[in-house]
Design a protein around this motif. Structure first.
Motif, mmCIF file in Angstrom:
data_model
loop_
_atom_site.group_PDB
_atom_site.id
_atom_site.type_symbol
_atom_site.label_atom_id
_atom_site.label_comp_id
_atom_site.label_asym_id
_atom_site.label_seq_id
_atom_site.Cartn_x
_atom_site.Cartn_y
_atom_site.Cartn_z
ATOM 1 N N GLU A 279 0.244 14.452 2.064
ATOM 2 C CA GLU A 279 -1.165 14.633 2.932
ATOM 3 C C GLU A 279 -2.147 14.936 2.187
ATOM 4 N N LEU B 276 -3.242 11.915 0.280
ATOM 5 C CA LEU B 276 -3.965 11.002 1.098
ATOM 6 C C LEU B 276 -5.339 11.283 1.151
ATOM 7 N N PHE C 262 -5.845 6.636 6.852
ATOM 8 C CA PHE C 262 -5.316 5.563 7.744
ATOM 9 C C PHE C 262 -6.375 5.109 8.665
ATOM 10 N N ALA D 293 1.197 4.600 9.888
ATOM 11 C CA ALA D 293 1.014 5.599 9.093
ATOM 12 C C ALA D 293 2.349 6.524 9.011
ATOM 13 N N SER D 294 2.894 7.024 10.226
ATOM 14 C CA SER D 294 3.891 7.713 9.984
ATOM 15 C C SER D 294 5.225 7.259 9.029
ATOM 16 N N PRO E 111 -6.371 8.324 -1.653
ATOM 17 C CA PRO E 111 -5.684 7.452 -0.943
ATOM 18 C C PRO E 111 -5.705 5.927 -1.591
ATOM 19 N N ARG F 167 -6.533 2.388 13.804
ATOM 20 C CA ARG F 167 -5.729 3.182 12.874
ATOM 21 C C ARG F 167 -4.496 2.531 12.758
ATOM 22 N N CYS F 168 -4.146 2.924 11.077
ATOM 23 C CA CYS F 168 -2.899 2.108 10.833
ATOM 24 C C CYS F 168 -1.709 2.408 11.607
ATOM 25 N N ALA G 215 4.760 5.593 6.312
ATOM 26 C CA ALA G 215 4.091 5.654 5.194
ATOM 27 C C ALA G 215 4.157 6.898 4.649
ATOM 28 N N ARG G 216 3.841 7.983 5.478
ATOM 29 C CA ARG G 216 3.890 9.386 4.965
ATOM 30 C C ARG G 216 5.305 9.875 4.956
ATOM 31 N N THR H 14 0.947 -1.145 -0.003
ATOM 32 C CA THR H 14 0.128 0.077 0.000
ATOM 33 C C THR H 14 1.025 1.201 -0.180
ATOM 34 N N THR H 15 2.001 1.182 0.538
ATOM 35 C CA THR H 15 2.879 2.328 0.496
ATOM 36 C C THR H 15 3.530 2.588 -0.679
#
Length: 418
Positions: A294, A297, A360, A370-371, A301, A366-367, A373-374, A260-261
């Motif tokens: 962001e 996303l 996310f 997330a951090s 997304p 919550r994933c 991937a961002r 997904t990333t």
């Protein structure tokens, strides 16, 4: 309140969630769903579509009523032949992370989250940059030699896979194999493959599961590694984590942490190349890459939907839905809700509330990555724009194919030329 949709959806054509028209341009449909039937039953899939921000967020924040038990079930029922292949490989997916609504979830999530916390992500930036530079060296050579290059398979897909393997201490498999296994898993469980294709995919998924099982059962994983941490984890009753649950956690993390990333990076790169002057400004403008990621996303997304099931009859968005209803929470639709994000069709990297998007998820599911991937997507964009200055999306060809699974969407090509 009556059971059913609030209002009929216009136009009357059936909505095909896997159709090329919806996959390539879902926004007209998503806009109509939010405006006319924000909670509506979709007979073709047996799913209740939830498309408005408030209702999607409410369902995500109430896992006691809207449970995640169906999150990883195959969208297209598996034929007996495919089930036999998976059974021979010992394939099972007991509740672990995304599909876990039991008391064991918080502890398992804490194990995973430790490997993706802010400190570890900050320490991973040099690794991400090194891998990105390495991959782009090859890409740049191809560009110099031929005047064109493809950024999806050679960069966007491979970068998060190699990073994840380094961060989690994954050994005994090549990035290409892990990518192939992950892609097969996504297609088998979230796609609409034919029975013949399901059998082909089941072979790959079975190989993946068997490798994970051998890895978890083996004694080669260092205690500080991801697999080692799972092996030493204890369930709420004090018992060691069983192999099946540890494998299920690895299955989800290894796919989500790189497939997904990679889809996010591909979308970020392609969309950045369509915006006038953005590509040239990214390397030198602090924070622009992060702001752009962001906004992508929010609007586009890679994880477009997620599923939930109702424990009992419930009201959502003014509609009474039955016990056992299968919900499809349309994360992409929620990010384009004009009541939350004014002029959602406009890409505005510095929206003040952009972090309110639900790409996310939100709440206890919550994933946890997330951090990371961002950060990977921002570094990928910044390094690519710096190393490949002056490139543009290749013109004159057809639009690239799109990954169009029930819960995953991304361009499968980012061809650029000078």
């Amino acid at each position: 309140m009556a059971l059913g949709t609030r209002a009929p959806l216009d136009p009357p054509d059936p909505l095909d969630l896997f159709g090329d028209g919806f996959v390539r341009d879902p926004y007209p449909w998503l806009d109509r769903l939010r405006a006319q039937a924000p909670v509506t039953y979709h007979p073709d899939t047996g799913l209740w579509l939830v498309s408005r921000y408030d209702e999607v967020r409410r369902a995500l924040l109430d896992p006691a009523l809207f449970r995640p038990d169906n999150a990883l079930r195959a969208v297209t029922p598996l034929p007996v032949a495919a089930l036999r292949i998976l059974a021979r490989a010992g394939f099972t997916l007991p509740p672990a992370l995304a599909n876990n609504g039991t008391p064991s979830h918080p502890g398992l999530r804490r194990v995973v989250a430790r490997f993706f916390n802010a400190e570890r992500v900050a320490a991973a930036v040099p690794v991400i940059q090194r891998v990105a530079e390495d991959l782009l060296g090859t890409v740049r050579s191809e560009l110099d030699a031929t005047g064109r290059c493809e950024l999806f398979g050679s960069f966007a897909q491979v970068l998060p896979c190699r990073v994840l393997m380094e961060l989690l201490g994954i050994r005994g498999v090549t990035p290409a194999t892990l990518i192939r296994w992950s892609d097969a898993s996504l297609e088998l469980f979230w796609g609409r493959p034919t029975p013949d294709r399901q059998r082909e995919l089941a072979v790959l998924v079975g190989e993946f599961h068997q490798w994970l099982t051998d890895t978890v059962r083996g004694d080669a994983a260092p205690p500080a590694s991801f697999v080692g941490a799972l092996a030493s984890h204890r369930s709420p009753d004090g018992e060691p984590l069983d192999v099946g649950t540890a494998v299920a956690a690895c299955f989800f993390v290894f796919i989500a942490g790189q497939s997904t990333t990679g889809q996010l990076i591909a979308t970020v790169l392609r969309r950045a190349l369509t915006e006038p002057d953005l590509w040239q400004h990214v390397p030198g403008r602090t924070g622009l890459a992060e702001a752009w990621v962001e906004e992508v996303l929010r609007r586009e997304p890679p994880v477009t939907t997620w599923r939930r099931v109702t424990v009992r009859s419930a009201e959502l968005g003014g509609v009474r839905i039955p016990e056992g209803a299968q919900l499809l929470l349309m994360l992409m639709g929620s990010g384009s809700d004009p009541k939350v994000f004014p002029h959602p069709e406009r890409m505005r990297p510095y929206r003040t509330n952009v972090r309110h998007h639900l790409a996310f998820g939100v709440g206890r599911h919550r994933c946890p990555g997330a951090s990371l991937a961002r950060t990977e997507a921002a570094v990928a964009l910044r390094v690519a724009a710096g190393r490949l200055s002056g490139v543009r999306l290749e013109e004159g060809g057809t639009e690239p194919p799109m990954l169009g699974l029930l819960s995953f969407r991304a361009p499968l090509g980012v061809a650029v030329s000078r």
